[in-house]
Enzyme design. Structure first.
Site, PDB file in Angstrom:
ATOM      1  N   SER B  14       0.804  -1.370   0.036  1.00  0.00           N
ATOM      2  CA  SER B  14       0.044   0.171  -0.132  1.00  0.00           C
ATOM      3  C   SER B  14       0.813   1.283   0.036  1.00  0.00           C
ATOM      4  O   SER B  14       2.227   1.202   0.396  1.00  0.00           O
ATOM      5  CB  SER B  14      -0.868   0.206   1.297  1.00  0.00           C
ATOM      6  OG  SER B  14      -1.939  -0.536   0.983  1.00  0.00           O
ATOM      7  N   CYS B  15       0.016   2.584  -0.352  1.00  0.00           N
ATOM      8  CA  CYS B  15       0.960   3.672  -0.255  1.00  0.00           C
ATOM      9  C   CYS B  15       1.164   3.713   1.218  1.00  0.00           C
ATOM     10  O   CYS B  15       0.688   3.452   2.026  1.00  0.00           O
ATOM     11  CB  CYS B  15      -0.091   4.783  -0.538  1.00  0.00           C
ATOM     12  SG  CYS B  15       0.318   6.332  -0.119  1.00  0.00           S
ATOM     13  N   PRO B  16       2.471   4.295   1.500  1.00  0.00           N
ATOM     14  CA  PRO B  16       3.361   4.850   0.515  1.00  0.00           C
ATOM     15  C   PRO B  16       4.581   3.862  -0.182  1.00  0.00           C
ATOM     16  O   PRO B  16       5.518   4.408  -0.780  1.00  0.00           O
ATOM     17  CB  PRO B  16       4.011   5.979   1.388  1.00  0.00           C
ATOM     18  CG  PRO B  16       4.250   5.361   2.716  1.00  0.00           C
ATOM     19  CD  PRO B  16       3.141   4.420   2.834  1.00  0.00           C
ATOM     20  N   ASP B  41      -1.158  -1.418  -6.005  1.00  0.00           N
ATOM     21  CA  ASP B  41      -1.992  -0.189  -5.436  1.00  0.00           C
ATOM     22  C   ASP B  41      -2.354   0.762  -6.363  1.00  0.00           C
ATOM     23  O   ASP B  41      -1.520   1.120  -7.420  1.00  0.00           O
ATOM     24  CB  ASP B  41      -0.900   0.497  -4.447  1.00  0.00           C
ATOM     25  CG  ASP B  41      -1.539   1.726  -3.844  1.00  0.00           C
ATOM     26  OD1 ASP B  41      -2.998   1.595  -3.414  1.00  0.00           O
ATOM     27  OD2 ASP B  41      -0.682   2.672  -3.468  1.00  0.00           O
TER      28      ASP B  41
END
Lengths: 166, 76
Positions: B14-16, B41
């Site tokens: 996932s981000c980041p 993502d």
């Protein structure tokens, strides 16, 4: 041309980390680590409630008198005890949020904080609030910068392309 | 598709993390070399191009297949 470029590619960011809430620590460290990964000079200035997550997990309580100890008691030190800004529900909300984050492969704030340290993000605790709340340097996690004051923070902000208050 | 000197597998992250892994990976190749970044993502669709613009590295090609986003980046 060069002006356009400088607008498109900011090279510095300062975040005032005022909140110690779990759901605000996430954006603070996601933005800080991403800024550092994008080549920016990033500074996070920790003040007021933002200081409590930086207290070592094994420090049970901070403060120098009944009131500062009571404040610390209501803001248990360490990342692991950070509350949600809403729907905390005695900690079960924070626990659920961490579970949801884990399921979605979102790193917890303490891991993102460690990444920020590795990426040389400037992590500056606020000297005045440390004194006010009775948080001693030796009670805080390693790898922070020297405690600084408002003038130093403002000097950095004046030179930053992006300034955030979280 | 360009030949990549290195592949960064950020699938499932996932981000980041895709951006952080991209930034770490680019340090491990030489200027002019190409790195392939793979991510699932959805944020990476705009984040990786934003990162290349910000850092001055070149996004040579990007494509999407079977739910995997692929970005070929030439190090500046």
């Amino acid at each position: 041309m060069s002006n356009d470029d400088s607008l498109d590619t900011p090279d510095s960011m300062t975040i005032i980390a005022w909140s110690g809430d779990l759901d605000k620590l996430w954006p603070t460290f996601i933005l800080a680590s991403t800024g550092a990964a994008s080549g920016m000079d990033v500074t996070v200035f920790f003040t007021f409630w933002g200081l409590f997550p930086l207290v070592k997990d094994d420090v049970r309580i901070t403060g120098y008198d009944a009131m500062t100890k009571a404040l610390a008691g209501m803001n248990a030190p360490g990342f692991k005890k950070a509350k949600l800004s809403k729907l905390n529900m005695g900690g079960s909300g924070a626990w659920m949020m961490r579970k949801v984050a884990e399921k979605n492969k979102l790193l917890p704030p303490e891991d993102l904080f460690a990444i920020c340290q590795e990426m040389n993000v400037n992590l500056w605790p606020c000297q005045m609030t440390m004194d006010l709340l009775g948080i001693k340097p030796e009670q805080m996690v390693d790898g922070l910068g020297e405690p600084v004051g408002a003038a130093t923070a403002l000097q950095k902000m004046a030179k930053s392309d992006i300034n955030l208050f979280i | 598709m360009p030949d990549a000197a290195k592949t960064v597998d950020a699938k499932g992250q996932s981000c980041p993390m895709p951006v952080l892994m991209t930034a770490k990976g680019i340090k491990e190749i030489d200027s002019g070399q190409i790195m392939l970044v793979e991510a699932t993502d959805n944020g990476a669709r705009s984040d990786i191009p934003a990162w290349t613009t910000q850092t001055g590295n070149e996004l040579v090609e990007s494509q999407e297949a079977d739910g995997v986003l692929r970005f070929w980046i030439r190090k500046k």
